[in-house]
Design a protein around this motif. Structure first.
Motif, mmCIF file in Angstrom:
data_model
loop_
_atom_site.group_PDB
_atom_site.id
_atom_site.type_symbol
_atom_site.label_atom_id
_atom_site.label_comp_id
_atom_site.label_asym_id
_atom_site.label_seq_id
_atom_site.Cartn_x
_atom_site.Cartn_y
_atom_site.Cartn_z
ATOM 1 N N LEU A 100 0.823 -1.201 0.000
ATOM 2 C CA LEU A 100 0.000 0.000 0.000
ATOM 3 C C LEU A 100 0.864 1.262 0.000
ATOM 4 N N GLY A 101 2.081 1.159 0.542
ATOM 5 C CA GLY A 101 3.003 2.279 0.456
ATOM 6 C C GLY A 101 3.382 2.586 -0.978
ATOM 7 N N SER A 102 3.570 1.533 -1.788
ATOM 8 C CA SER A 102 3.884 1.722 -3.203
ATOM 9 C C SER A 102 2.732 2.422 -3.926
ATOM 10 N N LEU A 103 1.498 1.990 -3.617
ATOM 11 C CA LEU A 103 0.341 2.627 -4.236
ATOM 12 C C LEU A 103 0.276 4.117 -3.896
ATOM 13 N N ASN A 104 0.422 4.407 -2.605
ATOM 14 C CA ASN A 104 0.274 5.791 -2.167
ATOM 15 C C ASN A 104 1.446 6.668 -2.576
ATOM 16 N N PHE A 105 2.630 6.050 -2.778
ATOM 17 C CA PHE A 105 3.766 6.823 -3.288
ATOM 18 C C PHE A 105 3.453 7.360 -4.680
ATOM 19 N N VAL A 106 2.958 6.485 -5.548
ATOM 20 C CA VAL A 106 2.645 6.911 -6.912
ATOM 21 C C VAL A 106 1.463 7.874 -6.905
ATOM 22 N N ALA A 107 0.440 7.583 -6.079
ATOM 23 C CA ALA A 107 -0.751 8.435 -6.047
ATOM 24 C C ALA A 107 -0.472 9.781 -5.396
ATOM 25 N N GLY A 108 0.686 9.940 -4.773
ATOM 26 C CA GLY A 108 1.055 11.223 -4.179
ATOM 27 C C GLY A 108 1.339 12.291 -5.211
ATOM 28 N N PHE A 109 1.598 11.883 -6.440
ATOM 29 C CA PHE A 109 1.787 12.837 -7.527
ATOM 30 C C PHE A 109 0.419 13.254 -8.094
ATOM 31 N N GLU A 110 0.392 14.314 -8.851
ATOM 32 C CA GLU A 110 -0.833 14.680 -9.551
ATOM 33 C C GLU A 110 -1.085 13.670 -10.674
ATOM 34 N N PRO A 111 -2.330 13.279 -10.910
ATOM 35 C CA PRO A 111 -2.604 12.339 -12.005
ATOM 36 C C PRO A 111 -2.159 12.913 -13.349
ATOM 37 N N THR A 112 -1.611 12.061 -14.178
ATOM 38 C CA THR A 112 -1.255 12.459 -15.536
ATOM 39 C C THR A 112 -2.511 12.736 -16.345
ATOM 40 N N SER A 113 -3.560 11.949 -16.060
ATOM 41 C CA SER A 113 -4.854 12.150 -16.721
ATOM 42 C C SER A 113 -5.959 11.736 -15.771
ATOM 43 N N ASP A 114 -7.113 12.394 -15.901
ATOM 44 C CA ASP A 114 -8.268 12.102 -15.051
ATOM 45 C C ASP A 114 -9.512 12.601 -15.766
ATOM 46 N N ASP A 115 -10.329 11.649 -16.278
ATOM 47 C CA ASP A 115 -11.552 12.036 -16.981
ATOM 48 C C ASP A 115 -12.799 11.783 -16.136
ATOM 49 N N GLY A 116 -12.601 11.523 -14.845
ATOM 50 C CA GLY A 116 -13.729 11.262 -13.974
ATOM 51 C C GLY A 116 -14.058 9.796 -13.843
ATOM 52 N N THR A 117 -13.729 9.029 -14.862
ATOM 53 C CA THR A 117 -13.961 7.583 -14.832
ATOM 54 C C THR A 117 -12.661 6.816 -14.642
ATOM 55 N N THR A 118 -11.607 7.298 -15.273
ATOM 56 C CA THR A 118 -10.298 6.653 -15.193
ATOM 57 C C THR A 118 -9.234 7.702 -14.884
ATOM 58 N N ALA A 119 -8.367 7.380 -13.947
ATOM 59 C CA ALA A 119 -7.234 8.253 -13.622
ATOM 60 C C ALA A 119 -5.947 7.469 -13.774
ATOM 61 N N VAL A 120 -4.921 8.124 -14.300
ATOM 62 C CA VAL A 120 -3.615 7.484 -14.491
ATOM 63 C C VAL A 120 -2.550 8.354 -13.838
ATOM 64 N N TRP A 121 -1.711 7.721 -13.035
ATOM 65 C CA TRP A 121 -0.553 8.390 -12.450
ATOM 66 C C TRP A 121 0.703 7.823 -13.106
ATOM 67 N N GLY A 122 1.566 8.712 -13.529
ATOM 68 C CA GLY A 122 2.817 8.245 -14.102
ATOM 69 C C GLY A 122 2.813 8.290 -15.615
ATOM 70 N N PRO A 123 3.875 7.725 -16.166
ATOM 71 C CA PRO A 123 4.897 6.939 -15.446
ATOM 72 C C PRO A 123 5.833 7.798 -14.592
ATOM 73 N N HIS A 124 6.236 7.217 -13.438
ATOM 74 C CA HIS A 124 7.213 7.829 -12.549
ATOM 75 C C HIS A 124 8.341 6.832 -12.311
ATOM 76 N N THR A 125 9.547 7.326 -12.241
ATOM 77 C CA THR A 125 10.705 6.447 -12.094
ATOM 78 C C THR A 125 11.368 6.646 -10.737
ATOM 79 N N ASN A 126 11.570 5.541 -10.040
ATOM 80 C CA ASN A 126 12.371 5.547 -8.816
ATOM 81 C C ASN A 126 13.829 5.327 -9.218
ATOM 82 N N GLU A 127 14.609 6.378 -9.216
ATOM 83 C CA GLU A 127 15.981 6.265 -9.681
ATOM 84 C C GLU A 127 16.790 5.284 -8.844
ATOM 85 N N TRP A 128 16.502 5.240 -7.530
ATOM 86 C CA TRP A 128 17.301 4.372 -6.663
ATOM 87 C C TRP A 128 16.975 2.890 -6.864
ATOM 88 N N GLU A 129 15.800 2.597 -7.487
ATOM 89 C CA GLU A 129 15.440 1.214 -7.753
ATOM 90 C C GLU A 129 15.619 0.842 -9.217
#
Length: 329
Positions: free
Chosen positions: A85-114
């Motif tokens: 759940l930490g992984s989910l909330n880490f990505v969701a902490g950013f603003e959505p790349t797209s959000d049409d009210g039905t579907t929201a997409v976050w990312g892509p985001h890259t963890n440089e250390w991983e």
């Protein structure tokens, strides 16, 4: 067709005078780490770790060894929950790349250390209900390499007025280790872990069920385990788990796996008991052990059906909970 059913459902609610359910934002529609976290009465995590290092030395008046095993297993399950759940909330902490009210997409985001690129997609299935998928790939890999590492669904709890109760709800999520193993710096184990949690409101009992089947290294048979947790806020609770394990590991002539289970129950004060049972495998009959502890988690009662087992205390006077209850898992 889905829209038609939605209209009919809305008309039905209006006709019955039912409340209109509040539309929950995508960010609030994802489960928090606390949603599926297990809480058991104990003084400290450090004490559990220290006790587990000396669990074989338990005698009457020492910290209960079955309580230590229960607490240690809870910590292990919580570790998986917090990572997921930490992984989910880490990505969701950013603003959505797209959000049409039905579907929201976050990312892509890259963890440089991983060296990993993540993408989260959430689909609204009702004003307060969502499906989500967390995909990942190695940094720089083609989009066709995205793998659905975590999939799940979550329904936010609402009150009698249809308003969302923040931090409460019900859902499930699955971790696909086969796909996670393809990512950089991940374990090589394979298999799947499934979580189902229900935290309806601040006063209702919390339940969390976990089922695991994973292959470690080159094993041909998966390690399987089942965990069942229930806790009334500020009150009594229970935690049971069962695993397949060879309890005769010291004897090369007896290699069959036994089903080993423990069910722990406790009162609001923390005092409680655990009932342990092993069946099947190379056992001719079930082996049982029973232990009670006080409010300081000190062993007050020990019994079982093995002749050589140490025994102490009296169940009628030294146990906060009378009567054995074994796991059925």
């Amino acid at each position: 067709m889905k829209k038609m059913f939605g209209v009919l459902a809305s008309l039905s609610l209006a006709a019955c005078g039912g409340p209109e359910i509040e539309t929950v934002s995508f960010k609030d529609g994802l489960p928090s780490q606390e949603m599926a976290k297990l809480e058991v009465p104990t003084e400290s995590t450090q004490r559990i770790h220290q006790g587990l290092a000396h669990v074989e030395q338990t005698l009457r008046g020492d910290v209960s060894r079955t309580w230590l095993v229960t607490g240690g297993t809870v910590l292990s399950v919580n570790g998986v929950t917090l990572w997921t759940l930490g992984s989910l909330n880490f990505v969701a902490g950013f603003e959505p790349t797209s959000d049409d009210g039905t579907t929201a997409v976050w990312g892509p985001h890259t963890n440089e250390w991983e060296g990993t690129t993540w993408k989260l997609t959430a689909v609204r299935t009702a004003p307060n209900a969502f499906r989500y998928t967390l995909e990942a790939k190695a940094r720089g890999a083609a989009d066709s390499e995205y793998a659905a590492v975590i999939t799940g669904s979550h329904t936010v709890a609402v009150d009698e007025n249809g308003k969302a109760i923040k931090g409460y709800g019900e859902g499930r999520f699955d971790i696909d280790y086969d796909k996670a193993a393809r990512l950089p710096h991940q374990d090589s184990k394979k298999g799947r872990v499934s979580f189902h949690y229900n935290r309806p409101n601040p006063t209702a009992a919390v339940t969390v069920d976990v089922d695991l089947a994973e292959f470690v290294n080159d094993a041909s048979v998966p390690d399987t385990a089942a965990y069942r947790y229930s806790q009334v806020p500020g009150g009594e609770g229970s935690f049971e788990f069962a695993v397949d394990s060879n309890i005769h590991w010291f004897d090369p002539t007896r290699i069959a796996l036994e089903r080993w289970s423990i069910k722990s129950r406790w009162t609001a004060t923390g005092a409680g008991r655990a009932d342990v049972r092993a069946t099947g495998g190379d056992l001719a009959s079930p082996v049982t052990m029973n232990e009670c502890w006080d409010t300081n988690f000190r062993s007050t009662f020990m019994d079982g059906n093995v002749a050589s087992q140490l025994r102490w205390g009296s169940e009628s006077t030294d146990c906060a909970i009378i009567g054995a209850s074994y796991s059925t898992r």
